[in-house]
Design a protein around this motif. Structure first.
Motif, short mmCIF file in Angstrom:
data_model
loop_
_atom_site.label_atom_id
_atom_site.label_comp_id
_atom_site.label_asym_id
_atom_site.label_seq_id
_atom_site.Cartn_x
_atom_site.Cartn_y
_atom_site.Cartn_z
N LEU A 176 0.83 -1.21 0.00
CA LEU A 176 0.00 0.00 0.00
C LEU A 176 0.87 1.26 0.00
N GLU A 177 1.98 1.18 0.71
CA GLU A 177 2.93 2.30 0.73
C GLU A 177 3.38 2.60 -0.70
N ARG A 178 3.68 1.56 -1.45
CA ARG A 178 4.13 1.74 -2.83
C ARG A 178 3.05 2.38 -3.69
N LEU A 179 1.81 2.08 -3.36
CA LEU A 179 0.70 2.65 -4.14
C LEU A 179 0.34 4.04 -3.66
N GLY A 180 1.02 4.50 -2.58
CA GLY A 180 0.73 5.83 -2.07
C GLY A 180 -0.56 5.87 -1.26
N ILE A 181 -1.01 4.71 -0.80
CA ILE A 181 -2.25 4.69 -0.01
C ILE A 181 -1.88 4.72 1.48
N LYS A 182 -2.37 5.75 2.16
CA LYS A 182 -2.03 5.89 3.58
C LYS A 182 -3.30 6.10 4.40
N THR A 183 -3.41 5.38 5.50
CA THR A 183 -4.46 5.70 6.47
C THR A 183 -3.83 5.52 7.84
N GLU A 184 -4.54 5.96 8.83
CA GLU A 184 -4.08 5.88 10.21
C GLU A 184 -3.66 4.45 10.58
N GLU A 185 -4.50 3.49 10.21
CA GLU A 185 -4.24 2.13 10.74
C GLU A 185 -3.24 1.29 9.95
N ILE A 186 -2.96 1.68 8.71
CA ILE A 186 -2.05 0.86 7.90
C ILE A 186 -0.63 0.97 8.47
N GLU A 187 -0.10 -0.15 8.92
CA GLU A 187 1.22 -0.14 9.55
C GLU A 187 1.83 -1.53 9.53
N SER A 188 3.15 -1.58 9.38
CA SER A 188 3.86 -2.85 9.44
C SER A 188 3.84 -3.36 10.88
N ASP A 189 3.90 -4.68 11.05
CA ASP A 189 3.90 -5.26 12.41
C ASP A 189 5.33 -5.46 12.93
N LEU A 190 6.30 -4.85 12.27
CA LEU A 190 7.71 -5.02 12.61
C LEU A 190 7.96 -4.93 14.13
N ALA A 191 8.54 -5.98 14.69
CA ALA A 191 8.84 -6.00 16.13
C ALA A 191 9.88 -7.07 16.42
N PRO A 192 10.73 -6.85 17.44
CA PRO A 192 11.69 -7.88 17.83
C PRO A 192 11.00 -8.91 18.72
N LEU A 193 11.33 -10.18 18.50
CA LEU A 193 10.56 -11.23 19.16
C LEU A 193 11.28 -11.92 20.32
N HIS A 194 12.53 -11.51 20.59
CA HIS A 194 13.29 -12.26 21.61
C HIS A 194 12.64 -12.19 22.99
N ASN A 195 12.00 -11.06 23.30
CA ASN A 195 11.37 -10.94 24.61
C ASN A 195 10.13 -11.81 24.77
N LEU A 196 9.68 -12.33 23.63
CA LEU A 196 8.55 -13.24 23.70
C LEU A 196 9.02 -14.70 23.68
#
Lengths: 332, 352
Positions: free
Chosen positions: A180-200
């Motif tokens: 969606l970023e590539r298409l230039g579509i942006k809204t409040e909720e659109i976001e990558s889930d990028l997170a480090p998982l070692h603490n889990l």
């Protein structure tokens, strides 16, 4: 005049020295890296996990992260799912001539904060510059080393009929957010889930010895990881479409773009295979963890086989294929 | 009506052993995705039609695009799906890997900006799709003409569904008792767009939507007219499909295009089954500027039996090419291109 990366920054001479000492070390420096030896000298005892990954994402900045953060978390996550405590990281930059220094600094700052958050050190690295048009702004390779504490590795435990399949949250966010970023579509909720998982993963492996497999479903998504499990361990898997957590924006975007969220990349998710007997303990832990609040049991191991089946919302069953083609949307 | 009720109703009225063909790739996809086959009684067989407009693109047309890009230094602009479709000498993906520019767009209108921003380069926009996408491409060409763009050329691979359906039905023995009419195409051409075909063949024909309940609702009507032996042309997707279709879309389409022959993978050349640019837009027509060598156009693929698979006459395994020279990696017919095509599904799952 804007400060940019020039070919001379990669010539190995004065400009390279300046780039490393005045930019890279400023953000990523520590006592080992600052020695600037040809190899980092480190002391580690015990069983080691060792992994490498290259990052070429476009655009380099996206909602929820950037290529720098991704390059650290990506490698941290490959160590984390194996039960290794991440310790040291190497970083290789391939910079395209013309990259703005401002953008490079922003990426370095983002890497610095990721490294700090994960408690790891960048101990060795490399920087090359390629001519304009021969790269796309910046590519990053990272390699990570982690140490596995006695008794917590899931490797070698047997996957059996009745084992449950768990996901720690909603699927498909990273891939679709980039699309969606590539298409230039942006809204409040659109976001990558990028997170480090070692603490889990590390605490989870400590509280339960019923974890039998963990993998982060990045490229190819959850569907590909399930197919890898089915083929590697000769088991049949059945998952339940109704149980798969998907955010509404992901669902909508996937319908429009023709991309199934089960095939879309994640950067903060884990597919877990576990002993059913440990279900309660594991789910309780996950749901109380910030990265596992939406955790769900999505399916189970059905016995011998090699295929993955999906029980649809209508109660029918179909094969869930491994990803075969590029993820491109259909046109009709 | 909910799904369970629809399924019950279908079971109640369905007695005969029947074959139903869906033409549209989206129907194929949704039927597969929701496992609709399993909901139906065993005497109802769903056959997949030729599938998406990309799947029916002939090897020769892909070869032509590759040749154009290589010989005349044209950058290709296309929709994403086309890049994976193989010709005799590789796909557009392969062309891109060999260093030619292949730009994937979501909207054909993007091609105008691309051409404007790079006035020293020449671009070839590939128009592909059934009646659903053709109006968009037509609009793009009207814009390009208005803006006097000189470095954008156009190749029409657009195909029309009623002539293709007719060609499939004309090929010989038919073991199809009813047709699932494509909802999106019908939105453009209207229920009326199918009247000619229906009047000629009197084959039960129901236009359906794409949600599971819409498909089952349509199948219910189809089974009903088959069982009662009262063939009819029914619009069961009234919220989207009008009697006359979308008039302004059709107007745009025929302002730019006219009917012409088109080459279908596995089916060969079918007269008047495609859209070609009319005289007013000749300046964009790559076929006029660098014509396709006729010797490279095969009139018919003699071995591919896709037509018979589509008509329910044979199973994929009865085709001599199946699994030998025709595989998902090197598909000879449309049924093998998309993973949901009948032959591809047979190849991957043994008809499961």
């Amino acid at each position: 005049m804007e400060d940019i990366i020039l070919l001379s920054h990669g010539n190995g001479g004065e400009a390279t020295r300046k780039l490393i000492e005045e930019e890279i070390l400023k953000y990523l420096g520590n006592e080992i890296l600052e020695e600037l030896l040809d190899s980092a000298l480190i002391d580690i005892k015990g069983k080691i996990a060792f992994t490498t990954d290259s990052f070429v994402v476009s655009p380099i900045f996206f909602k929820g992260g950037d290529i720098g953060k991704l390059s650290i978390y990506g490698t941290i996550n490959d160590l984390s799912v194996m039960g290794a405590k991440p310790l040291y990281v190497s970083v290789g930059f391939i910079l395209e001539e013309g990259l703005s220094l401002k953008e490079f600094r922003k990426i370095l700052e983002s890497m610095r904060s990721a490294v700090e958050e994960c408690g790891v050190k960048v101990v060795t690295g490399d920087t090359k510059v390629v001519e304009k048009g021969k790269g796309d702004k910046i590519y990053i390779n990272t390699t990570g080393i982690g140490i596995i504490e006695d008794g917590i590795s899931w490797h070698g435990r047997r996957i059996e009929e009745g084992d449950i399949i768990i996901i720690n949250g909603e699927v498909g966010e990273h891939g679709l957010s980039i699309m969606l970023e590539r298409l230039g579509i942006k809204t409040e909720e659109i976001e990558s889930d990028l997170a480090p998982l070692h603490n889990l993963t590390l605490p989870l492996l400590k509280i339960s010895n019923g974890i039998k497999f963990m993998r982060d479903p990045t490229r190819g998504g959850v569907a590909s990881v399930l197919n890898e499990i089915a083929q590697k361990y000769n088991v049949e898997i059945e998952i339940d479409e109704d149980k798969i957590p998907v955010k509404p924006w992901v669902k909508n975007a996937s319908e429009i773009l023709g991309i199934d969220p089960l095939y879309s990349a994640n950067e903060g998710k884990i597919v877990i295979v576990a002993d059913k007997k440990e279900e309660k303990k594991i789910m309780e832990f996950l749901r109380n963890h910030p990265l596992g609040q939406k955790a769900q049991i999505i399916g189970e191991i059905k016995g011998k086989g090699k295929r993955v089946y999906l029980k649809t919302k209508m109660g029918t069953k179909r094969i869930l294929d491994p990803l075969k083609k590029d993820l491109l949307p259909r046109i009709c | 009506m909910d799904i369970r009720e629809l399924v019950e109703r279908i079971k109640k009225i369905s007695k005969k052993e029947i074959n139903i063909m869906e033409f549209c790739g989206t129907h194929t996809h949704e039927i597969f995705r929701y496992g609709i086959r399993q909901l139906l009684p065993e005497n109802i067989h769903l056959l997949s039609g030729p599938g998406c407009p990309v799947c029916v693109t002939s090897e020769e047309d892909i070869d032509y695009i590759i040749e154009l890009a290589q010989n005349y230094d044209l950058s290709i602009i296309t929709f994403g799906d086309l890049v994976n479709v193989p010709g005799n000498n590789g796909s557009l993906n392969y062309l891109r890997a060999k260093g030619k520019e292949v730009i994937v767009v979501y909207s054909p209108l993007e091609s105008i900006n691309i051409a404007k921003q790079n006035p020293n380069k020449k671009y070839l926009l590939i128009g592909i799709g059934f009646e659903t996408t053709a109006p968009n491409l037509a609009f793009t060409l009207i814009k390009a003409k208005e803006e006097n763009i000189k470095n954008l050329y156009f190749l029409s691979l657009h195909k029309l569904t009623p002539p293709a359906m007719k060609a499939i039905l004309d090929m010989g023995e038919i073991k199809i008792d009813g047709i699932i009419g494509p909802g999106h195409v019908s939105t453009i051409i209207g229920r009326k767009g199918w009247e000619g075909l229906f009047n000629e063949y009197k084959i039960p024909f129901v236009i359906m939507g794409f949600k599971p309940e819409e498909i089952l609702y349509g199948i219910y009507h189809l089974v009903k007219i088959i069982e009662e032996e009262k063939p009819a042309l029914i619009n069961a997707y009234e919220k989207s499909v009008k009697e006359e279709g979308n008039k302004s879309a059709l107007e745009y389409m025929y302002k730019v295009f006219k009917k012409g022959s088109a080459s279908w993978r596995g089916l060969g050349i079918i007269e008047d089954s495609g859209l070609i640019l009319n005289e007013t837009f000749e300046e964009f027509d790559i076929r006029k500027i660098y014509p396709q060598k006729t010797k490279s156009i095969k009139l018919k693929n003699n071995y591919c039996r896709c037509g018979e698979v589509l008509r329910g006459v044979i199973k994929p395994t009865d085709c001599p090419l199946f699994g030998k020279s025709c595989t998902p990696e090197s598909p000879k017919g449309p049924c093998m291109v998309s993973s949901e095509g009948t032959c591809s599904a047979y190849y991957l799952y043994g008809g499961e």
